[in-house]
Design a protein around this motif. Structure first.
Motif, PDB file in Angstrom:
ATOM      1  N   THR A 143     -19.049  -2.891 -10.724  1.00 52.21           N
ATOM      2  CA  THR A 143     -18.413  -3.947 -10.292  1.00 52.21           C
ATOM      3  C   THR A 143     -17.259  -4.932 -10.037  1.00 52.21           C
ATOM      4  O   THR A 143     -16.567  -5.578  -8.772  1.00 52.21           O
ATOM      5  CB  THR A 143     -19.243  -5.588 -10.996  1.00 52.21           C
ATOM      6  N   GLN A 144     -16.150  -4.052 -11.040  1.00 43.38           N
ATOM      7  CA  GLN A 144     -14.512  -5.171 -10.695  1.00 43.38           C
ATOM      8  C   GLN A 144     -13.850  -3.983 -10.221  1.00 43.38           C
ATOM      9  O   GLN A 144     -12.792  -3.710  -9.103  1.00 43.38           O
ATOM     10  CB  GLN A 144     -14.294  -3.971 -12.737  1.00 43.38           C
ATOM     11  N   LEU A 145     -14.834  -2.421  -9.484  1.00 39.92           N
ATOM     12  CA  LEU A 145     -14.184  -1.740  -8.661  1.00 39.92           C
ATOM     13  C   LEU A 145     -14.201  -2.125  -7.661  1.00 39.92           C
ATOM     14  O   LEU A 145     -13.009  -2.746  -6.614  1.00 39.92           O
ATOM     15  CB  LEU A 145     -14.743  -0.381  -8.972  1.00 39.92           C
ATOM     16  N   THR A 146     -15.531  -3.065  -6.498  1.00 36.73           N
ATOM     17  CA  THR A 146     -16.092  -3.380  -5.885  1.00 36.73           C
ATOM     18  C   THR A 146     -14.616  -4.525  -5.426  1.00 36.73           C
ATOM     19  O   THR A 146     -13.998  -5.157  -4.723  1.00 36.73           O
ATOM     20  CB  THR A 146     -16.765  -3.600  -6.077  1.00 36.73           C
ATOM     21  N   GLU A 147     -14.426  -5.297  -6.413  1.00 36.84           N
ATOM     22  CA  GLU A 147     -13.804  -6.476  -7.012  1.00 36.84           C
ATOM     23  C   GLU A 147     -12.014  -6.168  -6.747  1.00 36.84           C
ATOM     24  O   GLU A 147     -11.198  -7.558  -5.194  1.00 36.84           O
ATOM     25  CB  GLU A 147     -13.844  -6.833  -7.975  1.00 36.84           C
ATOM     26  N   THR A 148     -11.435  -5.240  -7.011  1.00 38.77           N
ATOM     27  CA  THR A 148     -10.756  -5.078  -7.010  1.00 38.77           C
ATOM     28  C   THR A 148     -10.008  -4.736  -5.412  1.00 38.77           C
ATOM     29  O   THR A 148      -9.305  -4.953  -5.216  1.00 38.77           O
ATOM     30  CB  THR A 148     -10.326  -3.908  -8.137  1.00 38.77           C
ATOM     31  N   LEU A 149     -10.939  -3.422  -5.001  1.00 36.87           N
ATOM     32  CA  LEU A 149     -10.695  -2.921  -3.726  1.00 36.87           C
ATOM     33  C   LEU A 149     -11.067  -4.675  -2.422  1.00 36.87           C
ATOM     34  O   LEU A 149      -9.776  -4.250  -1.255  1.00 36.87           O
ATOM     35  CB  LEU A 149     -11.699  -2.203  -3.316  1.00 36.87           C
ATOM     36  N   ALA A 150     -11.674  -4.965  -2.554  1.00 37.87           N
ATOM     37  CA  ALA A 150     -11.726  -6.302  -1.884  1.00 37.87           C
ATOM     38  C   ALA A 150     -10.781  -7.267  -2.084  1.00 37.87           C
ATOM     39  O   ALA A 150     -10.032  -7.218  -0.701  1.00 37.87           O
ATOM     40  CB  ALA A 150     -12.878  -6.661  -2.507  1.00 37.87           C
ATOM     41  N   HIS A 151      -9.458  -7.145  -2.997  1.00 41.46           N
ATOM     42  CA  HIS A 151      -8.811  -8.168  -3.861  1.00 41.46           C
ATOM     43  C   HIS A 151      -7.631  -7.271  -2.689  1.00 41.46           C
ATOM     44  O   HIS A 151      -6.847  -7.822  -1.918  1.00 41.46           O
ATOM     45  CB  HIS A 151      -8.649  -8.334  -4.692  1.00 41.46           C
ATOM     46  N   ALA A 152      -6.918  -5.467  -2.891  1.00 47.36           N
ATOM     47  CA  ALA A 152      -6.559  -4.885  -2.834  1.00 47.36           C
ATOM     48  C   ALA A 152      -6.458  -5.037  -0.905  1.00 47.36           C
ATOM     49  O   ALA A 152      -4.971  -5.410  -0.120  1.00 47.36           O
ATOM     50  CB  ALA A 152      -6.928  -3.615  -2.941  1.00 47.36           C
ATOM     51  N   LEU A 153      -7.548  -5.310  -0.843  1.00 45.23           N
ATOM     52  CA  LEU A 153      -7.374  -5.741   1.174  1.00 45.23           C
ATOM     53  C   LEU A 153      -6.897  -7.191   1.983  1.00 45.23           C
ATOM     54  O   LEU A 153      -6.350  -7.343   3.028  1.00 45.23           O
ATOM     55  CB  LEU A 153      -8.698  -5.285   1.800  1.00 45.23           C
ATOM     56  N   ASP A 154      -7.204  -7.823   1.075  1.00 47.69           N
ATOM     57  CA  ASP A 154      -7.160  -9.006   1.405  1.00 47.69           C
ATOM     58  C   ASP A 154      -5.524  -9.997   0.557  1.00 47.69           C
ATOM     59  O   ASP A 154      -5.277 -10.371   1.749  1.00 47.69           O
ATOM     60  CB  ASP A 154      -7.907 -10.093   0.404  1.00 47.69           C
ATOM     61  N   GLU A 155      -5.348  -8.860  -0.009  1.00 48.54           N
ATOM     62  CA  GLU A 155      -3.708  -8.885   0.137  1.00 48.54           C
ATOM     63  C   GLU A 155      -2.912  -8.158   0.984  1.00 48.54           C
ATOM     64  O   GLU A 155      -1.540  -7.761   0.754  1.00 48.54           O
ATOM     65  CB  GLU A 155      -3.586  -8.405  -1.647  1.00 48.54           C
ATOM     66  N   MET A 156      -3.498  -7.220   1.660  1.00 45.16           N
ATOM     67  CA  MET A 156      -3.325  -6.150   2.643  1.00 45.16           C
ATOM     68  C   MET A 156      -2.145  -4.890   1.704  1.00 45.16           C
ATOM     69  O   MET A 156      -1.262  -4.606   2.074  1.00 45.16           O
ATOM     70  CB  MET A 156      -2.304  -6.564   4.231  1.00 45.16           C
ATOM     71  N   ASP A 157      -2.265  -4.586   0.951  1.00 44.08           N
ATOM     72  CA  ASP A 157      -1.998  -3.933   0.010  1.00 44.08           C
ATOM     73  C   ASP A 157      -1.894  -2.501   0.581  1.00 44.08           C
ATOM     74  O   ASP A 157      -3.212  -1.881   1.406  1.00 44.08           O
ATOM     75  CB  ASP A 157      -2.211  -3.878  -1.547  1.00 44.08           C
ATOM     76  N   SER A 158      -0.412  -1.670   0.431  1.00 42.27           N
ATOM     77  CA  SER A 158      -0.534  -0.416   1.257  1.00 42.27           C
ATOM     78  C   SER A 158      -0.573   1.117  -0.060  1.00 42.27           C
ATOM     79  O   SER A 158      -1.042   1.551  -0.212  1.00 42.27           O
ATOM     80  CB  SER A 158       0.657  -0.573   1.674  1.00 42.27           C
ATOM     81  N   TYR A 159      -0.217   0.698  -1.397  1.00 42.20           N
ATOM     82  CA  TYR A 159      -1.176   1.125  -2.402  1.00 42.20           C
ATOM     83  C   TYR A 159      -1.342   0.141  -3.824  1.00 42.20           C
ATOM     84  O   TYR A 159      -0.860  -0.319  -3.734  1.00 42.20           O
ATOM     85  CB  TYR A 159       0.240   1.914  -2.657  1.00 42.20           C
ATOM     86  N   ILE A 160      -2.016   0.556  -4.272  1.00 36.59           N
ATOM     87  CA  ILE A 160      -3.411   0.511  -5.212  1.00 36.59           C
ATOM     88  C   ILE A 160      -3.621   1.944  -6.611  1.00 36.59           C
ATOM     89  O   ILE A 160      -3.479   4.013  -5.811  1.00 36.59           O
ATOM     90  CB  ILE A 160      -4.063  -0.348  -5.706  1.00 36.59           C
ATOM     91  N   ALA A 161      -3.100   2.376  -7.240  1.00 33.79           N
ATOM     92  CA  ALA A 161      -3.430   2.656  -9.012  1.00 33.79           C
ATOM     93  C   ALA A 161      -4.869   2.149  -9.864  1.00 33.79           C
ATOM     94  O   ALA A 161      -3.960   1.513  -9.843  1.00 33.79           O
ATOM     95  CB  ALA A 161      -2.378   3.661  -8.905  1.00 33.79           C
ATOM     96  N   LEU A 162      -6.388   3.179  -9.816  1.00 30.29           N
ATOM     97  CA  LEU A 162      -6.974   2.211 -10.460  1.00 30.29           C
ATOM     98  C   LEU A 162      -6.882   3.616 -11.731  1.00 30.29           C
ATOM     99  O   LEU A 162      -6.396   4.817 -11.631  1.00 30.29           O
ATOM    100  CB  LEU A 162      -7.768   2.660  -9.335  1.00 30.29           C
ATOM    101  N   ARG A 163      -7.453   3.015 -13.084  1.00 30.05           N
ATOM    102  CA  ARG A 163      -7.567   4.748 -13.732  1.00 30.05           C
ATOM    103  C   ARG A 163      -8.931   3.553 -14.256  1.00 30.05           C
ATOM    104  O   ARG A 163      -9.270   2.700 -14.598  1.00 30.05           O
ATOM    105  CB  ARG A 163      -6.470   3.849 -15.239  1.00 30.05           C
ATOM    106  N   ILE A 164     -10.076   4.420 -13.993  1.00 30.58           N
ATOM    107  CA  ILE A 164     -11.406   4.183 -14.328  1.00 30.58           C
ATOM    108  C   ILE A 164     -11.962   5.516 -15.539  1.00 30.58           C
ATOM    109  O   ILE A 164     -11.478   6.580 -15.165  1.00 30.58           O
ATOM    110  CB  ILE A 164     -12.168   4.443 -12.997  1.00 30.58           C
ATOM    111  N   THR A 165     -12.937   4.683 -15.449  1.00 30.53           N
ATOM    112  CA  THR A 165     -13.768   6.190 -17.191  1.00 30.53           C
ATOM    113  C   THR A 165     -14.881   5.675 -15.432  1.00 30.53           C
ATOM    114  O   THR A 165     -16.399   5.473 -15.866  1.00 30.53           O
ATOM    115  CB  THR A 165     -13.927   5.281 -17.937  1.00 30.53           C
ATOM    116  N   SER A 166     -15.461   7.837 -15.287  1.00 25.34           N
ATOM    117  CA  SER A 166     -16.288   7.496 -14.468  1.00 25.34           C
ATOM    118  C   SER A 166     -16.006   9.487 -14.268  1.00 25.34           C
ATOM    119  O   SER A 166     -14.732   9.386 -13.198  1.00 25.34           O
ATOM    120  CB  SER A 166     -16.555   7.562 -13.249  1.00 25.34           C
TER     121      SER A 166
END
Length: 387
Positions: A143-166
């Motif tokens: 859920t947090q991953l989905t929200e983070t990706l949606a926020h990145a698009l809304d901010e029109m970010d060109s780069y993001i780095a995520l640390r995830i346990t999977s």
């Protein structure tokens, strides 16, 4: 007699000269100081004591976590072969640790024997600065991953780095999630970005995911376009507003279909020199410029529904054997197909609130990837309720 006198004079002169030489050596030039082992003189807090391989790997990981460029390891009563274990530990940390895989360029060591123990100095060079590492976002669930990706698009970010346990998530899944976030709210970043995903490391439970988003437009241009699109959407949503979501969805469908000219080949758009050919498949092309293909009209309807609080998604499939896009929306607890391009060709009765069964005659889609549309209502039913 002369010889005796000469001998006496020589003896006296020798005594005088020896007395003068003794005066020259009154100062002591020999200096003795206590021997200090450089390793022992180092602060104990700077030295990590290692007794087995697990402690060795943990120590190297700790150096990376603290972004240290150098670390001193002291091996006392070590259970193993120090030199080969050092090489193996550095390799494993570099290839298995998420942060090391992401941030470290190279690791090496010097090993020395100091009387009763061995001491190694580990050297680390980085390809990422501490500031870059600090921008990594920690993700704790889907859920947090989905929200983070949606926020990145809304901010029109060109780069993001995520640390995830999977240990199972893939680069293709991340790209798919970004596409889903865009199709749910196409107004977020105006145009669908090209996505590049890198995983650090490729396998493992803990990983850092780098995502690059290329929009093909300058940020200032996108912001201006987004402002125009948002303004247009707010006007349509306000005019179409209705307490009943079914009526609200119908009003949005009609306003979109009446404002936007369906332009499947881009021929209408090509006659307008001021219009960009690349925007025909976007909500911006449909709602601001007034010309769009099926993908652009589906994106526009999805954006309008999102702004109105109506569940809606874009379906990519085929119509009459050709690539075609439309929507699936949730109304009164049931899912229905909606194809705004059919307003003029099929008529509203056959393009709004359609079931899977009704769509099978002319449309093809991957039914497994989308909700089952089995609602029993139709456009005719809505009209009957209104009148």
């Amino acid at each position: 007699m002369k010889k005796k006198i000469m001998s006496a004079l020589i003896s006296v002169s020798l005594l005088i000269s020896l007395s003068g030489c003794a005066g020259l050596f009154q100062k002591e030039y020999l200096s003795v100081s206590e021997y200090k082992d450089n390793a022992q003189s180092a602060s104990n807090s700077d030295v990590m004591h290692i007794s087995d391989y697990t402690e060795l790997k943990d120590a190297v990981i700790s150096l990376v976590n603290d972004h240290k460029t150098e670390g001193r390891l002291r091996f006392t009563d070590y259970d193993g072969t120090i030199q080969s274990d050092l090489a193996q530990a550095l390799l494993e940390v570099k290839t298995e640790s998420a942060l090391a895989s992401f941030a470290v360029n190279y690791m090496s060591y010097d090993l020395s024997r100091i009387v009763t123990y061995y001491e190694a100095v580990v050297y680390i060079t980085y390809k990422r600065t501490q500031s870059e590492i600090d921008t990594i976002k920690y993700i704790t669930g889907r859920t947090q991953l989905t929200e983070t990706l949606a926020h990145a698009l809304d901010e029109m970010d060109s780069y993001i780095a995520l640390r995830i346990t999977s240990s199972t998530i893939t680069a293709d899944e991340i790209s798919s999630d970004i596409n889903a976030a865009y199709t749910e709210n196409p107004a977020s970043c105006v145009v669908p970005p090209r996505v590049s995903v890198r995983m650090h490391p490729q396998t493992g439970l803990q990983r850092i995911i780098e995502i690059e988003l290329e929009y093909g437009w300058k940020l200032s241009e996108l912001q201006k376009m987004k402002s125009s699109l948002t303004e247009k959407m707010q006007k349509i949503v306000s005019d179409a507003s209705d307490d009943k979501k079914v009526n609200f969805a119908l009003n949005l469908y009609q306003q979109l279909a009446q404002f936007c000219a369906y332009d499947p080949t881009g021929s209408l758009r090509s006659n307008k020199a001021e219009l960009d050919s690349g925007l025909g498949s976007t909500a911006y092309g449909a709602l601001v410029e007034g010309y769009a293909d099926s993908k652009g009209m589906a994106a526009a309807y999805s954006a309008l529904c999102y702004a109105a609080g109506i569940d809606c998604t874009v379906v990519n499939g085929k119509k009459a054997g050709e690539d075609h896009s439309w929507n699936i929306t949730k109304l009164d607890g049931s899912y229905y197909h909606v194809d705004a391009t059919g307003y003029y060709t099929l008529g509203i009765t056959h393009s709004f609130m359609q079931s899977d069964e009704q769509m099978k005659s002319g449309y093809e889609w991957d039914a497994v990837s989308y909700p089952i549309c089995s609602g029993g209502e139709s456009y005719i039913d809505i009209i009957k309720k209104v009148f």
